[in-house]
Design an enzyme around this catalytic site. Structure first.
Site, PDB file in Angstrom:
ATOM      1  N   LYS A 212       0.831  -1.206   0.000  1.00  0.00           N
ATOM      2  CA  LYS A 212       0.000   0.000   0.000  1.00  0.00           C
ATOM      3  C   LYS A 212       0.868   1.260   0.000  1.00  0.00           C
ATOM      4  O   LYS A 212       0.438   2.305  -0.420  1.00  0.00           O
ATOM      5  CB  LYS A 212      -0.922  -0.003   1.220  1.00  0.00           C
ATOM      6  CG  LYS A 212      -2.069  -0.995   1.090  1.00  0.00           C
ATOM      7  CD  LYS A 212      -3.108  -0.741   2.171  1.00  0.00           C
ATOM      8  CE  LYS A 212      -3.618  -2.044   2.718  1.00  0.00           C
ATOM      9  NZ  LYS A 212      -4.360  -1.945   3.946  1.00  0.00           N
ATOM     10  N   ARG A 213       2.097   1.117   0.507  1.00  0.00           N
ATOM     11  CA  ARG A 213       2.953   2.301   0.559  1.00  0.00           C
ATOM     12  C   ARG A 213       3.439   2.708  -0.833  1.00  0.00           C
ATOM     13  O   ARG A 213       3.494   3.864  -1.172  1.00  0.00           O
ATOM     14  CB  ARG A 213       4.157   2.058   1.476  1.00  0.00           C
ATOM     15  CG  ARG A 213       3.908   2.495   2.899  1.00  0.00           C
ATOM     16  CD  ARG A 213       5.088   2.178   3.786  1.00  0.00           C
ATOM     17  NE  ARG A 213       5.375   0.752   3.819  1.00  0.00           N
ATOM     18  CZ  ARG A 213       6.462   0.187   3.324  1.00  0.00           C
ATOM     19  NH1 ARG A 213       7.397   0.923   2.759  1.00  0.00           N
ATOM     20  NH2 ARG A 213       6.633  -1.115   3.393  1.00  0.00           N
TER      21      ARG A 213
END
Ligand code: GLU
Length: 443
Positions: A212-213
């Site tokens: 997700k980063r």
């Protein structure tokens, strides 16, 4: 035969990863296909990392995707049952309380509960990966509860899966290594062993884990970018599963019919945004004009005009975020008069033919005037293309010397639909007045 029961067990620790959506989908498809049931269990055992708002988000996300569960559970609501089972294990001598220095503060003594690990080799047939075998001796007598009141996650999972009658645990490959631990707990509790299917990870194009980063990895991001749930579901099904043919488009009910765990690959599935976009465009194109506007949350100053340009939007955009960008960008000219810049207007004018743009635009006034109302882009093209071709034939800077200023006069944009389409949408009067305005700024 026992009825199939599957589950997805998300932890409410943040936005939903699309990998979770895909795991939910595979569980849903398998259960529905087998006439079984599929449920969602929120795994909130780890109190420190969980937030109640993420619980609501999970329900909403699954609803948005159309993956409606037959039942919903919250793990922490079963805490008493977990404690009871733990007490039974200890009383049967299959687990024991161990006094040991706390990990956080070695000067303090804690009482954890450890499973008496028989140290057997655990072998099971994973429905995707085939035979998997683990030597469990190295796990030792692992901790199953922080205290008699606080069973840990693996213990809760095994208890809940058993109590809910889960027959098939279909989950991400990263949980494969948890399986031996969970089977040991299962055996100690005397529970039957469900079938396991560990599905491959979703990888970014560089084959790194989709995080997700670094990547668009949450459902939220895809929803914001204007992907349709039916498209996301269609695409996620193809991420790791294939139908065995080159068909690409499947609705949820078609997927229920076609899905099979045998056709799920073992190796990582690489996210292909180009493919996802084209699947999305396919589903966008299937929407009626009204649905397209509603599902895309589209607003424009003139709804009738907006309805009129839906075919154009379907042709040009692959996501609703792009549609919204077009409405305020390259297609804004459809709703409001553009401002024009004479340098851009004359950019195709050859140095030796200064002033020709004005003449070219003037030559279009009569043909524009003679257009009938409600004319199609095709018919406009038939009228104007010969004029552009004639300009080319006489070497006045090519077709572009006519079509560019015409398009720019109508749109005020360097990128826009072709001038014929614009004239058909804007109508003869608006088109005429914009061309006249362009002539005026060149005078
Ligand atoms: N709670 C785990 C997760 O969020 C799921 C574990 C399982 O499916 O057994 O990944």
């Amino acid at each position: 035969m026992t009825a199939v029961v599957t589950r997805i067990a998300p932890s409410p620790t943040g936005q939903m990863h699309i990998g979770t959506v895909r795991t939910a989908l595979f569980n849903y498809l398998f259960a529905k296909q087998q006439g079984g049931t599929y449920f969602v269990r929120i795994e909130d055992t780890d109190k420190e990392r969980n937030k109640p708002e993420w619980v609501d988000a999970i329900w909403k996300d699954f609803e948005w995707c159309g993956l409606l569960p037959d039942a919903r559970y919250i793990q922490s609501e079963h805490a008493n049952r977990h404690r009871e089972l733990l007490a039974t294990l200890v009383s049967e001598g299959k687990a024991y309380v161990s006094k040991e220095p706390s990990r956080d503060d070695p000067s303090r003594e804690v009482e954890v509960v450890r499973l008496k690990n028989p140290g057997t080799r655990i072998t099971f047939t994973d429905l995707i990966r085939g035979e998997v075998s683990f030597d469990t001796t190295e796990l030792g007598d692992f901790v199953i509860a922080r205290s008699m009141h606080d069973p840990l996650y693996h213990f809760a999972v095994v208890a809940d899966d058993n109590d809910a009658g889960v027959t098939h645990i279909i989950r991400a490959e990263e949980h494969l290594s948890n399986t031996s631990r969970q089977i040991l707990i299962q055996e100690a509790l005397g529970f039957p062993r469900p079938q396991y299917a560990h599905i491959p990870l979703i990888l970014a194009p560089d084959r790194s884990k989709l995080s997700k980063r670094k990547h668009a990895a949450s459902l939220e991001q895809y929803r914001d970018e204007g992907y349709l749930p039916e498209a996301l579901i269609n695409y996620l099904a193809l991420l790791g599963w294939n139908p065995g043919t080159d068909e690409e488009f499947f609705s949820l009910s078609e997927l229920i019919e076609r899905f099979s765990l045998e056709r799920v690959q073992k190796s990582g599935a690489i996210l292909d945004e180009t493919k996802l976009r084209s699947v999305n465009q396919h589903w966008m194109r299937k929407l009626s004009v009204d649905d397209f506007i509603e599902r895309g949350n589209l607003v424009a100053p003139d709804t009738e005009r907006l309805r009129q340009i839906v075919p154009l939007l379907k042709e040009r955009a692959q996501t609703f975020a792009e549609v919204r960008e077009m409405l305020t960008g390259e297609l804004s000219c459809i709703f409001s008069e553009p401002s024009l810049d004479s340098t851009i207007l004359t950019v195709k004018e050859p140095a030796e033919r200064r002033g020709m743009t004005k003449g070219a635009l003037e030559s279009l006034l009569d043909p524009l005037q003679s257009l009938s109302g409600g004319v199609s882009a095709e018919a406009v093209k038939e009228t104007f293309m010969p004029l552009a071709d004639a300009a080319e034939a006489v070497g006045k800077g090519g077709r572009g010397a006519v079509l560019w200023p015409l398009r720019y006069a109508l749109s005020g944009q360097e990128r826009s639909p072709d001038p014929f389409t614009l004239i058909a949408i804007l109508g003869k009067e608006t088109a005429l007045s914009r061309v006249q305005k362009a002539i005026a700024i060149l005078s």
